[in-house]
Design a protein around this motif. Structure first.
Motif, PDB file in Angstrom:
ATOM      1  N   GLU A  67      52.072  43.867  38.920  1.00 26.20           N
ATOM      2  CA  GLU A  67      51.514  43.709  37.709  1.00 26.20           C
ATOM      3  C   GLU A  67      49.909  44.508  37.460  1.00 26.20           C
ATOM      4  O   GLU A  67      49.301  44.524  36.382  1.00 26.20           O
ATOM      5  N   GLN A  68      49.561  44.945  38.645  1.00 32.14           N
ATOM      6  CA  GLN A  68      48.374  45.681  38.663  1.00 32.14           C
ATOM      7  C   GLN A  68      48.261  47.057  37.719  1.00 32.14           C
ATOM      8  O   GLN A  68      47.231  47.178  37.106  1.00 32.14           O
ATOM      9  N   THR A 110      53.743  38.414  44.690  1.00 29.50           N
ATOM     10  CA  THR A 110      54.397  37.124  44.311  1.00 29.50           C
ATOM     11  C   THR A 110      53.573  36.018  44.703  1.00 29.50           C
ATOM     12  O   THR A 110      53.913  34.927  44.483  1.00 29.50           O
ATOM     13  N   SER A 139      54.119  40.175  31.536  1.00 30.94           N
ATOM     14  CA  SER A 139      54.871  39.456  32.626  1.00 30.94           C
ATOM     15  C   SER A 139      53.759  38.154  32.575  1.00 30.94           C
ATOM     16  O   SER A 139      53.025  37.834  31.666  1.00 30.94           O
ATOM     17  N   THR A 140      53.904  37.339  33.821  1.00 30.91           N
ATOM     18  CA  THR A 140      53.077  36.321  34.032  1.00 30.91           C
ATOM     19  C   THR A 140      52.340  36.308  35.056  1.00 30.91           C
ATOM     20  O   THR A 140      52.666  36.937  36.093  1.00 30.91           O
ATOM     21  N   ILE A 141      50.923  35.957  35.123  1.00 37.50           N
ATOM     22  CA  ILE A 141      50.038  36.218  36.221  1.00 37.50           C
ATOM     23  C   ILE A 141      49.439  35.047  36.341  1.00 37.50           C
ATOM     24  O   ILE A 141      49.296  34.012  35.391  1.00 37.50           O
ATOM     25  N   TRP A 142      49.111  34.648  37.582  1.00 37.80           N
ATOM     26  CA  TRP A 142      48.271  33.372  37.916  1.00 37.80           C
ATOM     27  C   TRP A 142      46.942  33.732  38.714  1.00 37.80           C
ATOM     28  O   TRP A 142      47.001  34.561  39.532  1.00 37.80           O
ATOM     29  N   ILE A 156      44.787  36.416  42.785  1.00 37.48           N
ATOM     30  CA  ILE A 156      45.813  36.560  41.971  1.00 37.48           C
ATOM     31  C   ILE A 156      47.209  36.540  42.329  1.00 37.48           C
ATOM     32  O   ILE A 156      47.607  37.103  43.468  1.00 37.48           O
ATOM     33  N   LYS A 157      48.359  36.333  41.620  1.00 41.16           N
ATOM     34  CA  LYS A 157      49.623  36.454  41.882  1.00 41.16           C
ATOM     35  C   LYS A 157      50.181  36.938  40.494  1.00 41.16           C
ATOM     36  O   LYS A 157      49.899  36.307  39.553  1.00 41.16           O
ATOM     37  N   GLY A 158      51.730  37.617  40.665  1.00 40.06           N
ATOM     38  CA  GLY A 158      52.318  37.555  39.351  1.00 40.06           C
ATOM     39  C   GLY A 158      53.738  37.462  39.819  1.00 40.06           C
ATOM     40  O   GLY A 158      54.052  37.167  40.820  1.00 40.06           O
ATOM     41  N   ILE A 178      47.579  45.307  33.801  1.00 40.57           N
ATOM     42  CA  ILE A 178      46.553  44.279  33.516  1.00 40.57           C
ATOM     43  C   ILE A 178      45.231  45.321  33.364  1.00 40.57           C
ATOM     44  O   ILE A 178      44.936  46.328  34.256  1.00 40.57           O
ATOM     45  N   VAL A 224      49.208  43.632  43.215  1.00 38.65           N
ATOM     46  CA  VAL A 224      49.519  42.288  42.768  1.00 38.65           C
ATOM     47  C   VAL A 224      51.009  42.016  43.449  1.00 38.65           C
ATOM     48  O   VAL A 224      51.899  42.774  43.241  1.00 38.65           O
TER      49      VAL A 224
END
Length: 79
Positions: free
Chosen positions: A12-13, A37, A69-72, A5-7, A16, A35
């Motif tokens: 972001e941990q 970037t 936020s946005t996470i991938w 994962i990345k944020g 979530i 998390v």
């Protein structure tokens, strides 16, 4: 369980929330990891967190308490 994962902002941990096998916690509480970037593998010891591994049901992930936020997520795997 390992989540790659990345944020967008990192950190972001705390925002979530994961739910599986009768246990619901933030990603931070599940793993104690951060998390960032850049893509990173975050490990979760399901047995240590008392997740019912025989009947885990669905894995759900949501943003918790209005966090945004946005996470991938590149990969989720069970080892």
């Amino acid at each position: 369980m390992i989540i790659k994962i990345k944020g967008a902002n990192g950190g972001e941990q705390h925002h979530i929330q994961l739910s599986t096998g009768g246990v619901t916690q933030t990603l931070a509480a599940f793993s104690g990891d951060t998390v960032t970037t850049s893509f990173k593998e975050v490990e979760i010891d399901l047995a240590a967190k008392d997740v019912d591994r025989n009947s885990p049901g669905q894995l759900t992930m949501t943003f918790w308490h209005g966090g945004k936020s946005t996470i991938w997520i590149d990969e989720i795997r069970f080892e």
